[in-house]
Motif scaffolding. Structure first.
Motif, mmCIF file in Angstrom:
data_model
loop_
_atom_site.group_PDB
_atom_site.id
_atom_site.type_symbol
_atom_site.label_atom_id
_atom_site.label_comp_id
_atom_site.label_asym_id
_atom_site.label_seq_id
_atom_site.Cartn_x
_atom_site.Cartn_y
_atom_site.Cartn_z
ATOM 1 N N ALA A 80 -0.844 7.808 -3.548
ATOM 2 C CA ALA A 80 0.492 7.426 -4.027
ATOM 3 C C ALA A 80 0.422 6.634 -5.326
ATOM 4 C CB ALA A 80 1.189 6.603 -2.947
ATOM 5 N N THR A 81 -0.771 6.527 -5.915
ATOM 6 C CA THR A 81 -0.942 5.675 -7.090
ATOM 7 C C THR A 81 -1.124 6.487 -8.362
ATOM 8 O OG1 THR A 81 -1.945 3.950 -5.741
ATOM 9 C CG2 THR A 81 -2.360 3.839 -8.092
ATOM 10 N N LEU A 82 -0.388 6.100 -9.407
ATOM 11 C CA LEU A 82 -0.515 6.689 -10.732
ATOM 12 C C LEU A 82 -1.351 5.724 -11.575
ATOM 13 C CD1 LEU A 82 1.029 9.193 -12.165
ATOM 14 C CD2 LEU A 82 2.366 7.391 -13.259
ATOM 15 N N LEU A 83 -2.366 6.243 -12.231
ATOM 16 C CA LEU A 83 -3.253 5.366 -13.013
ATOM 17 C C LEU A 83 -2.955 5.505 -14.504
ATOM 18 C CD1 LEU A 83 -6.671 5.976 -11.168
ATOM 19 C CD2 LEU A 83 -5.037 4.104 -10.839
ATOM 20 N N ILE A 84 -2.447 4.424 -15.099
ATOM 21 C CA ILE A 84 -2.178 4.413 -16.533
ATOM 22 C C ILE A 84 -3.204 3.494 -17.186
ATOM 23 C CG2 ILE A 84 -0.456 4.026 -18.329
ATOM 24 C CD1 ILE A 84 1.683 4.431 -16.162
ATOM 25 N N ALA A 85 -4.190 4.112 -17.799
ATOM 26 C CA ALA A 85 -5.310 3.353 -18.361
ATOM 27 C C ALA A 85 -5.000 2.952 -19.798
ATOM 28 C CB ALA A 85 -6.577 4.196 -18.307
ATOM 29 N N VAL A 86 -5.683 1.904 -20.252
ATOM 30 C CA VAL A 86 -5.578 1.485 -21.655
ATOM 31 C C VAL A 86 -6.995 1.290 -22.184
ATOM 32 C CG1 VAL A 86 -4.645 -0.202 -23.278
ATOM 33 C CG2 VAL A 86 -3.381 0.316 -21.192
ATOM 34 N N ASN A 87 -7.315 1.999 -23.249
ATOM 35 C CA ASN A 87 -8.645 1.849 -23.835
ATOM 36 C C ASN A 87 -8.860 0.412 -24.280
ATOM 37 O OD1 ASN A 87 -9.852 4.367 -23.589
ATOM 38 N ND2 ASN A 87 -8.719 5.174 -25.354
ATOM 39 N N CYS A 88 -10.112 -0.031 -24.185
ATOM 40 C CA CYS A 88 -10.429 -1.419 -24.489
ATOM 41 C C CYS A 88 -10.921 -1.507 -25.925
ATOM 42 C CB CYS A 88 -11.511 -1.875 -23.520
ATOM 43 S SG CYS A 88 -11.666 -3.639 -23.434
ATOM 44 N N ASP A 89 -10.292 -2.344 -26.741
ATOM 45 C CA ASP A 89 -10.780 -2.501 -28.114
ATOM 46 C C ASP A 89 -11.331 -3.907 -28.368
ATOM 47 O OD1 ASP A 89 -8.481 -3.930 -28.151
ATOM 48 O OD2 ASP A 89 -7.427 -2.671 -29.590
ATOM 49 N N GLU A 90 -11.291 -4.750 -27.330
ATOM 50 C CA GLU A 90 -11.788 -6.116 -27.479
ATOM 51 C C GLU A 90 -12.621 -6.520 -26.274
ATOM 52 O OE1 GLU A 90 -8.899 -9.165 -29.710
ATOM 53 O OE2 GLU A 90 -8.122 -8.371 -27.846
ATOM 54 N N PRO A 91 -13.802 -5.935 -26.073
ATOM 55 C CA PRO A 91 -14.594 -6.356 -24.915
ATOM 56 C C PRO A 91 -14.817 -7.870 -24.954
ATOM 57 C CG PRO A 91 -15.600 -4.475 -26.002
ATOM 58 C CD PRO A 91 -14.496 -4.945 -26.895
ATOM 59 N N GLY A 92 -14.701 -8.495 -23.794
ATOM 60 C CA GLY A 92 -14.873 -9.944 -23.727
ATOM 61 C C GLY A 92 -16.344 -10.327 -23.794
ATOM 62 N N ALA A 93 -16.576 -11.620 -23.827
ATOM 63 C CA ALA A 93 -17.949 -12.108 -23.986
ATOM 64 C C ALA A 93 -18.796 -11.867 -22.745
ATOM 65 C CB ALA A 93 -17.934 -13.589 -24.329
ATOM 66 N N THR A 94 -18.146 -11.602 -21.577
ATOM 67 C CA THR A 94 -18.940 -11.342 -20.371
ATOM 68 C C THR A 94 -18.995 -9.855 -20.041
ATOM 69 O OG1 THR A 94 -16.986 -11.783 -19.017
ATOM 70 C CG2 THR A 94 -18.507 -13.614 -19.355
ATOM 71 N N CYS A 95 -18.357 -9.016 -20.880
ATOM 72 C CA CYS A 95 -18.277 -7.573 -20.598
ATOM 73 C C CYS A 95 -19.578 -6.860 -20.945
ATOM 74 C CB CYS A 95 -17.167 -6.939 -21.424
ATOM 75 S SG CYS A 95 -15.514 -7.473 -20.964
ATOM 76 N N PHE A 96 -19.916 -5.831 -20.151
ATOM 77 C CA PHE A 96 -21.070 -4.982 -20.500
ATOM 78 C C PHE A 96 -20.873 -3.551 -20.005
ATOM 79 C CE2 PHE A 96 -23.073 -5.308 -16.256
ATOM 80 C CZ PHE A 96 -22.456 -6.442 -15.765
ATOM 81 N N CYS A 97 -19.610 -3.070 -20.087
ATOM 82 C CA CYS A 97 -19.326 -1.698 -19.648
ATOM 83 C C CYS A 97 -20.083 -0.685 -20.499
ATOM 84 C CB CYS A 97 -17.834 -1.417 -19.661
ATOM 85 S SG CYS A 97 -17.093 -1.447 -21.307
ATOM 86 N N GLY A 98 -20.358 -1.058 -21.752
ATOM 87 C CA GLY A 98 -21.094 -0.148 -22.626
ATOM 88 C C GLY A 98 -22.465 0.186 -22.064
ATOM 89 N N SER A 99 -23.084 -0.797 -21.379
ATOM 90 C CA SER A 99 -24.401 -0.556 -20.780
ATOM 91 C C SER A 99 -24.300 0.284 -19.517
ATOM 92 C CB SER A 99 -25.067 -1.885 -20.408
ATOM 93 O OG SER A 99 -25.266 -2.693 -21.530
ATOM 94 N N MET A 100 -23.168 0.151 -18.798
ATOM 95 C CA MET A 100 -23.049 0.812 -17.499
ATOM 96 C C MET A 100 -22.390 2.190 -17.621
ATOM 97 S SD MET A 100 -24.566 -1.639 -16.135
ATOM 98 C CE MET A 100 -24.787 -0.959 -14.502
ATOM 99 N N GLY A 101 -22.089 2.612 -18.828
ATOM 100 C CA GLY A 101 -21.505 3.937 -19.041
ATOM 101 C C GLY A 101 -20.076 4.064 -18.550
ATOM 102 N N SER A 102 -19.349 2.948 -18.505
ATOM 103 C CA SER A 102 -17.973 3.023 -17.974
ATOM 104 C C SER A 102 -16.933 2.579 -19.004
ATOM 105 C CB SER A 102 -17.869 2.154 -16.716
ATOM 106 O OG SER A 102 -18.257 0.835 -17.003
ATOM 107 N N GLY A 103 -17.295 2.384 -20.227
ATOM 108 C CA GLY A 103 -16.338 1.974 -21.250
ATOM 109 C C GLY A 103 -17.007 1.926 -22.599
ATOM 110 N N PRO A 104 -16.319 1.443 -23.618
ATOM 111 C CA PRO A 104 -15.009 0.782 -23.626
ATOM 112 C C PRO A 104 -13.821 1.746 -23.628
ATOM 113 C CG PRO A 104 -15.939 0.760 -25.842
ATOM 114 C CD PRO A 104 -16.966 1.391 -24.950
#
Lengths: 382, 281
Positions: free
Chosen positions: A154-178
């Motif tokens: 029942a859920t609609l997913l509206i994603a927003v691309n990330c243009d400002e990864p935070g200082a604790t973010c590391f999605c780039g390493s895990m293959g899930s973003g930005p």
């Protein structure tokens, strides 16, 4: 054919964002999105576009979070909010059953709340990935969780691309973003200059239907270039990295490392990391009965591998030391998750780093453990 | 999008209502309960377990100790060690009991066909192995020797006493029992269960070992099998961990990469070897 099919992409001016709210509400969706509460950006029910947490900036550091105003009226300013979306798909606490026993005849009444149509607005790519991970856990095996499955459908997913990864973010390493590539119904890229606007892409029939009701214009070359530039800039902003090469074996090899004792000296076993983690799924089932003993309830509540009771069997808990509990958590995230679900249990959202009161950093610990294994191997081969 | 809202399908966490039909006291702290099956299609494999829901108290993972040839009743042998197990064993015939299951993989009775089967049980660990004995006795020609090495704390802790005596009289069957503390009237073996290994002769190439008991006892028994030349792929252990769901969704029973509830509880020694000697896994 192509001309008559609904648009797959469009550009929506910032000033018309309320049209998205209107379209979703007309379709009967409750909108959940980022808003400010208790000096933090959290996800909760939104009635209007004006309630979005626009014009703020998040500061993340290990064990530190601050929300400050900024000059730009950027709408999607948060990276990963303290709340993961899992609280809406797999709530922290639900009352499953009420069971009454009359003259040895039991009646089991299901109490799970009815499903609501919901649109998650502002899902970051790391969290989109985390939802896909939980989909595998709750709907990918022989036994499925029917409540998760119904909520998810029942859920609609509206994603927003990330243009400002935070200082604790590391999605780039895990293959899930930005940036998101799949798994969304709609994907927004927020472009601030020269005109504040959103490049919108649909990823499903439901997304297409919503997009066709929005006052969008076809994207121009400069819109695409601006989106690509934002992606490139985002990739350069990461401050934290995890080397995932051989990570599973590197972690397993440290099962009895003395390093766990070092982490344990800092870790409070408070379970914050597991509560904010978007993929952590452990729950407990708890029973209670009324004073008369005629009716009983079964509850399902989030649990954590950091609790002593988590591993209790007759005779005592298996993981009595805090070091063993931290090892269980990080090894599950980065190693055994692969064996169990064919994917990493970590999506690099950085929540566990930001919200750890002891500032324990999963990226630093993974690196330290990897280095230990590598140096042991080098030592063994000489 | 205007389609029907998704419906919540049947919850695997919802227990089926069953009735206790018979309660037998085995020892001073252990009882065997017979329970009606949830429906006429109920079947189980030796080594599987169920989640038993005691009204208002909670759920417990309990191994099925009955005869797989006769699934017209569910049988559970329970040692009263905590609040929930004490409530479970105090149930009387006709009392209501919630049941989910059977869950887990079970013992490799099919792979063991044509071989000698050596069972090693510690304490209540005999309960999940009893269905293997029933299975072998029902298909006697398909198996070689049946050997049971059983260790209990003391003579008064021995369960299934009448059956142990009866099985010992059967051809191709050896039942060896030992206790930690014998007392004055005990004339049998004294010592840990692994001490019984020197009393039996094994043909390692045609032996399958199945072990159930405390983890430390299982790891020593597995090494005894290995020292006698049995392949670590033919040695099986039944693991115990905290279980809340039995279906791989609650996360409690993890042991290394495995969920004990759905990947086990029975594992080969070869797959456990990496984890079982490590502390607090």
């Amino acid at each position: 054919m192509r001309a008559s099919s609904p648009p797959r992409e469009g550009v929506l001016p910032r000033s018309r964002l309320s049209a998205l709210f209107q379209a979703l509400q007309e379709w009967g969706y409750e909108i959940i999105g980022p808003q400010i509460r208790d000096q933090a950006i959290v996800y909760d029910v939104l009635d209007r576009a004006e309630d979005l947490a626009a014009g703020y900036r998040e500061e993340h550091a290990p064990g530190r979070y601050r929300l400050t105003p900024r000059a730009q009226q950027k709408v999607f300013a948060s990276t990963a909010s303290i709340h993961a979306w899992k609280r809406f798909l797999y709530p922290p606490e639900i009352k499953l059953y009420q069971i009454s026993l009359n003259s040895s005849q039991a009646q089991i009444e299901s109490l799970a709340t009815p499903v609501r149509k919901r649109a998650f607005l502002g899902v970051r790519p790391c969290d989109l990935h985390a939802i896909a991970v939980q989909d595998r856990i709750f709907t990918g095996g022989v036994y499925r969780d029917p409540y998760y499955e119904a909520n998810r459908a029942a859920t609609l997913l509206i994603a927003v691309n990330c243009d400002e990864p935070g200082a604790t973010c590391f999605c780039g390493s895990m293959g899930s973003g930005p940036s998101a590539t799949h798994g969304f119904d709609l994907l927004l890229t927020e472009i601030l200059e020269p005109e504040h606007r959103f490049l919108i892409e649909s990823g499903s029939a439901a997304g297409e239907a919503i997009l066709s009701r929005l006052p969008v214009t076809p994207p121009q070359e400069e819109d695409r270039t601006a989106a690509q530039d934002l992606h490139r800039q985002a990739c350069q902003k990461f401050q934290r990295f995890v080397d995932t090469n051989e990570l599973r074996e590197l972690m397993y090899a440290q099962a009895e490392s003395e390093h766990w004792e070092k982490v344990a000296r800092r870790c409070f076993a408070c379970a914050n990391c597991t509560q904010v983690c978007p993929t952590c799924f452990c729950v407990n089932f708890e029973d209670s009965s009324d004073v008369s003993g005629a009716t009983a309830q079964r509850w399902r509540r989030w649990d954590s591998c950091f609790h002593l009771s988590f591993s209790y069997i007759h005779g005592g808990s298996v993981r009595t030391s805090v070091g063993a509990r931290y090892r269980q958590w990080i090894t599950h995230k980065l190693a055994s998750w692969w064996d169990q679900f064919g994917t990493s249990g970590c999506v690099g959202c950085g929540r566990c780093v930001t919200w750890c009161p002891a500032a324990i950093d999963i990226t630093a610990e993974a690196k330290a453990l990897g280095t230990l294994t590598r140096s042991e191997r080098a030592h063994a081969s000489t | 999008m205007l389609a029907e809202m998704p419906v919540i399908s049947r919850d695997p966490m919802q227990p089926a209502g069953c009735r206790v039909t018979h309660v037998k006291k085995e020892t001073h702290d252990t009882w065997t309960l017979d329970v009606t099956p949830p429906d006429k299609h109920w079947r189980f494999q030796p080594g599987q377990f169920s989640m038993l829901y005691v009204f208002g108290v909670g759920e417990l993972p309990i191994s099925i100790s009955g005869d797989p040839q006769h699934p017209s009743k569910q049988t559970y042998t329970v040692r009263a060690v905590g609040m929930a197990t004490r409530r479970l064993v105090s149930l009387k015939p006709k009392d209501w009991l919630g049941v989910r299951g059977p869950f887990g993989n079970g013992w490799p009775v099919e792979q063991a066909r044509g071989k000698d089967v050596v069972l090693v049980a510690g304490g209540i660990g005999l309960a999940p192995l009893r269905p293997v004995i029933y299975h072998i006795l029902a298909h006697r020609a398909d198996y070689g020797r049946l050997i049971l090495l059983y260790g209990a704390r003391s003579p008064r802790d021995i369960i299934y006493t009448a059956e142990l005596k009866a099985w010992a009289k059967l051809p191709q069957t050896e039942i060896l029992t030992t206790v930690d503390y014998g007392g004055l009237s005990w004339r049998g073996n004294v010592g840990v269960v692994t001490s019984l290994f020197r009393r039996i002769a094994l043909n390692p190439l045609r032996t399958v070992g199945m072990i159930c008991g405390p983890e430390i006892m299982m790891s020593y028994a597995a090494r005894e099998f290995e020292q006698k030349g049995v392949s670590r792929h033919d040695i099986y252990l039944s693991m115990e961990r905290n279980m809340k769901c039995g279906i791989g969704l609650c996360g409690h029973c993890q042991h290394g990469p495995n969920f004990v509830c759905k990947d086990g509880p029975v594992f080969t020694y070869s797959s456990l070897e990496r984890w079982i000697y490590k502390r607090e896994i």
